[in-house]
Design a protein around this motif. Structure first.
Motif, PDB file in Angstrom:
ATOM      1  N   UNK A 463       0.804  -1.222   0.000  1.00  0.00           N
ATOM      2  CA  UNK A 463       0.000   0.000   0.000  1.00  0.00           C
ATOM      3  C   UNK A 463       0.832   1.264   0.000  1.00  0.00           C
ATOM      4  N   UNK A 464       1.986   1.220   0.644  1.00  0.00           N
ATOM      5  CA  UNK A 464       2.850   2.406   0.684  1.00  0.00           C
ATOM      6  C   UNK A 464       3.402   2.741  -0.697  1.00  0.00           C
ATOM      7  N   UNK A 465       3.618   1.720  -1.505  1.00  0.00           N
ATOM      8  CA  UNK A 465       4.047   1.987  -2.886  1.00  0.00           C
ATOM      9  C   UNK A 465       2.913   2.646  -3.658  1.00  0.00           C
ATOM     10  N   UNK A 466       1.703   2.097  -3.548  1.00  0.00           N
ATOM     11  CA  UNK A 466       0.558   2.679  -4.244  1.00  0.00           C
ATOM     12  C   UNK A 466       0.319   4.126  -3.814  1.00  0.00           C
ATOM     13  N   UNK A 467       0.591   4.411  -2.540  1.00  0.00           N
ATOM     14  CA  UNK A 467       0.322   5.749  -2.004  1.00  0.00           C
ATOM     15  C   UNK A 467       1.179   6.822  -2.651  1.00  0.00           C
ATOM     16  N   UNK A 468       2.303   6.443  -3.245  1.00  0.00           N
ATOM     17  CA  UNK A 468       3.195   7.426  -3.874  1.00  0.00           C
ATOM     18  C   UNK A 468       2.805   7.698  -5.326  1.00  0.00           C
ATOM     19  N   UNK A 469       1.827   6.940  -5.864  1.00  0.00           N
ATOM     20  CA  UNK A 469       1.465   7.032  -7.273  1.00  0.00           C
ATOM     21  C   UNK A 469       0.347   8.050  -7.485  1.00  0.00           C
ATOM     22  N   UNK A 470      -0.241   7.998  -8.641  1.00  0.00           N
ATOM     23  CA  UNK A 470      -1.307   8.941  -8.991  1.00  0.00           C
ATOM     24  C   UNK A 470      -2.596   8.648  -8.264  1.00  0.00           C
ATOM     25  N   UNK A 471      -3.646   9.388  -8.654  1.00  0.00           N
ATOM     26  CA  UNK A 471      -4.917   9.342  -7.938  1.00  0.00           C
ATOM     27  C   UNK A 471      -5.515   7.938  -7.938  1.00  0.00           C
ATOM     28  N   UNK A 472      -5.467   7.245  -9.092  1.00  0.00           N
ATOM     29  CA  UNK A 472      -6.027   5.900  -9.167  1.00  0.00           C
ATOM     30  C   UNK A 472      -5.326   4.924  -8.245  1.00  0.00           C
ATOM     31  N   UNK A 473      -4.016   5.006  -8.175  1.00  0.00           N
ATOM     32  CA  UNK A 473      -3.244   4.122  -7.303  1.00  0.00           C
ATOM     33  C   UNK A 473      -3.443   4.476  -5.832  1.00  0.00           C
ATOM     34  N   UNK A 474      -3.678   5.768  -5.547  1.00  0.00           N
ATOM     35  CA  UNK A 474      -3.922   6.168  -4.157  1.00  0.00           C
ATOM     36  C   UNK A 474      -5.213   5.539  -3.638  1.00  0.00           C
ATOM     37  N   UNK A 475      -6.213   5.441  -4.502  1.00  0.00           N
ATOM     38  CA  UNK A 475      -7.464   4.778  -4.094  1.00  0.00           C
ATOM     39  C   UNK A 475      -7.195   3.315  -3.761  1.00  0.00           C
ATOM     40  N   UNK A 476      -6.321   2.680  -4.557  1.00  0.00           N
ATOM     41  CA  UNK A 476      -5.943   1.300  -4.288  1.00  0.00           C
ATOM     42  C   UNK A 476      -5.196   1.196  -2.954  1.00  0.00           C
ATOM     43  N   UNK A 477      -4.354   2.194  -2.665  1.00  0.00           N
ATOM     44  CA  UNK A 477      -3.616   2.207  -1.399  1.00  0.00           C
ATOM     45  C   UNK A 477      -4.574   2.253  -0.216  1.00  0.00           C
ATOM     46  N   UNK A 478      -5.588   3.124  -0.295  1.00  0.00           N
ATOM     47  CA  UNK A 478      -6.563   3.217   0.797  1.00  0.00           C
ATOM     48  C   UNK A 478      -7.287   1.888   1.001  1.00  0.00           C
ATOM     49  N   UNK A 479      -7.627   1.232  -0.096  1.00  0.00           N
ATOM     50  CA  UNK A 479      -8.295  -0.054  -0.005  1.00  0.00           C
ATOM     51  C   UNK A 479      -7.402  -1.077   0.698  1.00  0.00           C
TER      52      UNK A 479
END
Length: 570
Positions: A463-479
């Motif tokens: 999730x920490x990797x996803x959190x550094x990406x764009x808006x779509x990946x940030x939603x994945x990070x929250x999930x």
């Protein structure tokens, strides 16, 4: 990798053993030679000191004393675990002759010494018994009864039962069952034998509860494990008493479970109780319990207290029956090195890691799992200091050893792949990081299932990797973070430092998206969680409070353009 072992003045390569004393700012280390040319046990000590304030090595070697023992190691082990590396009459290490092992020189040495009513020389008695030189008669009967009773008092129950059984066979072989003049009588021997059998039966029941608890703990079911340990404790106190050594072992299990659940204050209290019981039973500290206590202090952020615990462990090792347990000494040095790393003393930490690896590699072999565990701790130190190349080299060597030992799929392999993924993440090599995390997750899922805190730890890093990406990946990070949160609450309880870390990570996603108010909300939830567990003075608290203050200032600027706002009024 660790360095080669140093050599003594006679150029004899030796296995090294480190014993440290915590005194002011100096670390005192004694190294011991294991055997001489003929293979007889020797104690040859030399000292090595270095200032722990800056890690400077001021080592100097000097032979302090030596003593060659008369008795074989096998005899000493057979006579009981309390028999240490030197016979009782040669404690100063300067005598070449052994004083007879009698009541006079044992009562002051060990709390579980020979019954004051007995005047038996136990060592001679043991030799006589094993050589079958005892012939039937009142003296022989009394001698064997004394031996059995002494084994019982030292909690050597199997040996006690063996001697009582042979004594009964002696009576039976000589048709003495009807002789009422015998001392001890057949009835007394049978009663004592039954007492030993009852104790052994109780120990079996207790060990079964402990084993079940350890299996549950290993699977991450800490609440159920605690119930099993509590059952063992109640049964043990009822049948063996509150200060029996097994009660210390059970308290140690309970303390470990508290530690893993993030209940650090409870863990410290319980482990101190375990130490008290061990000191009462054996007259010395228990090194393994002191190591666990030190780990609890590390988790609390009380790094100096952790160092003191690890020092006490090394001192206890130097004076216990485990003084030649190089693996345990090496592990303790690893803990100590990590604690100095927590304090930011990189040079001192690396020096101790070097010695720990030298000791473990020489005593266990370069591909032993304990060597891998120490390498992983050393890699974590490099990672914490931002030395990512060194960390990666160390983690890859760790992975190599674990694969050699356990194959391609083990939880240790999964954890090491997770650590390698972290180095890739720090380097912004996100595709490589995700590949490492995915490989770790596949293994962890297969071994532990979906609901395990180790699985949650790997998911969290993903999730920490996803959190550094764009808006779509940030939603994945929250999930991902919310899945992690659910697993942590289910396996660790509602209060655990890892939950606080996940709450902060959720806040970081919102901060990266520019949603400062929501980020502040999650950061404050993280702060509250950690404060309840770690207190206000833990090293992570001030960093998080500072982050909240700065974000409040940014939020004020974002909403109102208040350049003078400092965030304190919120």
């Amino acid at each position: 990798m660790g360095s080669q072992l140093s050599k003594d003045e006679n150029d004899t390569e030796v296995g090294r053993k480190y014993m440290m004393a915590f005194s002011d700012n100096s670390l005192e280390i004694n190294d011991f030679i294991k055997t001489n040319e003929s293979g007889s046990p020797i104690s040859v000590k030399y000292s090595k000191t270095f200032d722990t304030t800056d890690g400077t090595d001021n080592s100097s070697n000097s032979i302090l004393s030596w003593h060659e023992e008369e008795h074989s190691v096998g005899e000493k082990e057979a006579i009981g675990s309390w028999w240490t590396n030197q016979c009782w009459g040669c404690i100063d290490g300067n005598d070449n002759k052994c004083v007879p092992f009698t009541q006079a020189n044992t009562n002051e040495t060990h709390p579980l010494s020979i019954n004051p009513d007995h005047s038996t020389d136990l060592f001679s008695l043991y030799r006589c018994y094993k050589s079958d030189s005892l012939e039937y008669g009142p003296s022989a009967a009394k001698t064997l009864a004394d031996l059995a009773d002494t084994h019982f008092k030292r909690r050597e129950y199997d040996k006690s039962l063996e001697v009582y059984s042979e004594l009964l066979q002696m009576y039976e072989a000589n048709s003495c069952a009807e002789n009422e003049d015998l001392f001890p009588t057949v009835e007394e021997i049978e009663s004592q034998k039954k007492k030993v059998e009852d104790v052994l039966a109780s120990i079996t029941i207790i060990e079964n509860h402990r084993k079940h608890g350890q299996e549950l703990e290993e699977s991450g079911c800490y609440g159920e494990a605690m119930l099993s340990y509590s059952t063992a404790l109640r049964y043990g106190v009822s049948n063996l008493g509150e200060v029996h050594p097994m009660m210390g072992s059970i308290w140690n299990d309970i303390g470990c479970c508290h530690w893993k659940r993030g209940e650090y204050n409870e863990a410290v209290s319980v482990l101190e109780k375990a130490l008290d019981i061990h000191r009462t039973s054996h007259g010395v500290d228990q090194p393994a319990t002191l190591n666990l206590l030190g780990c609890c202090y590390r988790s609390k952020g009380a790094y100096k207290s952790a160092i003191k615990s690890f020092m006490r462990s090394l001192n206890a090792l130097s004076s216990s029956s485990e003084s030649n347990n190089f693996a345990l000494v090496g592990k303790t040095l690893t803990f100590l090195a990590s604690a100095y790393g927590d304090l930011g003393k990189l040079n001192t930490s690396l020096l101790i890691f070097k010695d720990s690896l030298s000791l473990l590699e020489t005593s266990l072999g370069p591909n032993h799992v304990d060597v891998a565990a120490t390498l992983k701790c050393k890699g974590e130190l490099y990672e914490k200091c931002g030395l990512y190349n060194d960390a990666m080299i160390t983690y890859r060597r760790t992975l190599e050893i674990y694969k050699l030992s356990f194959g391609e799929k083990s939880i240790d392999v999964a954890k090491t792949l997770n650590s390698i993924g972290e180095i890739h993440r720090h380097r912004n090599e996100y595709d490589k990081a995700l590949a490492s995390y995915d490989a770790a997750l596949v293994i962890a899922h297969d071994i532990l299932g979906d609901k395990h805190h180790d699985v949650a730890a790997i998911l969290h890093n993903t999730g920490r990797v996803y959190a550094t990406q764009g808006e779509g990946e940030r939603a994945k990070a929250l999930q991902v973070f919310h899945v992690v949160l659910d697993i942590q609450k289910e396996t660790l309880g509602k209060l655990h430092p890892d939950i606080g870390t996940t709450l902060e990570s959720i806040g970081q996603v919102y901060e990266n998206a520019g949603n400062y108010e929501t980020a502040i909300h999650w950061y404050e939830k993280s702060l509250q969680q950690r404060t309840k567990i770690l207190g206000n003075n833990h090293s992570t608290m001030e960093a998080l409070r500072k982050k909240i203050r700065l974000l409040k200032t940014e939020s004020c600027l974002q909403q109102f353009g208040c350049e003078g706002c400092n965030g304190y009024s919120w």
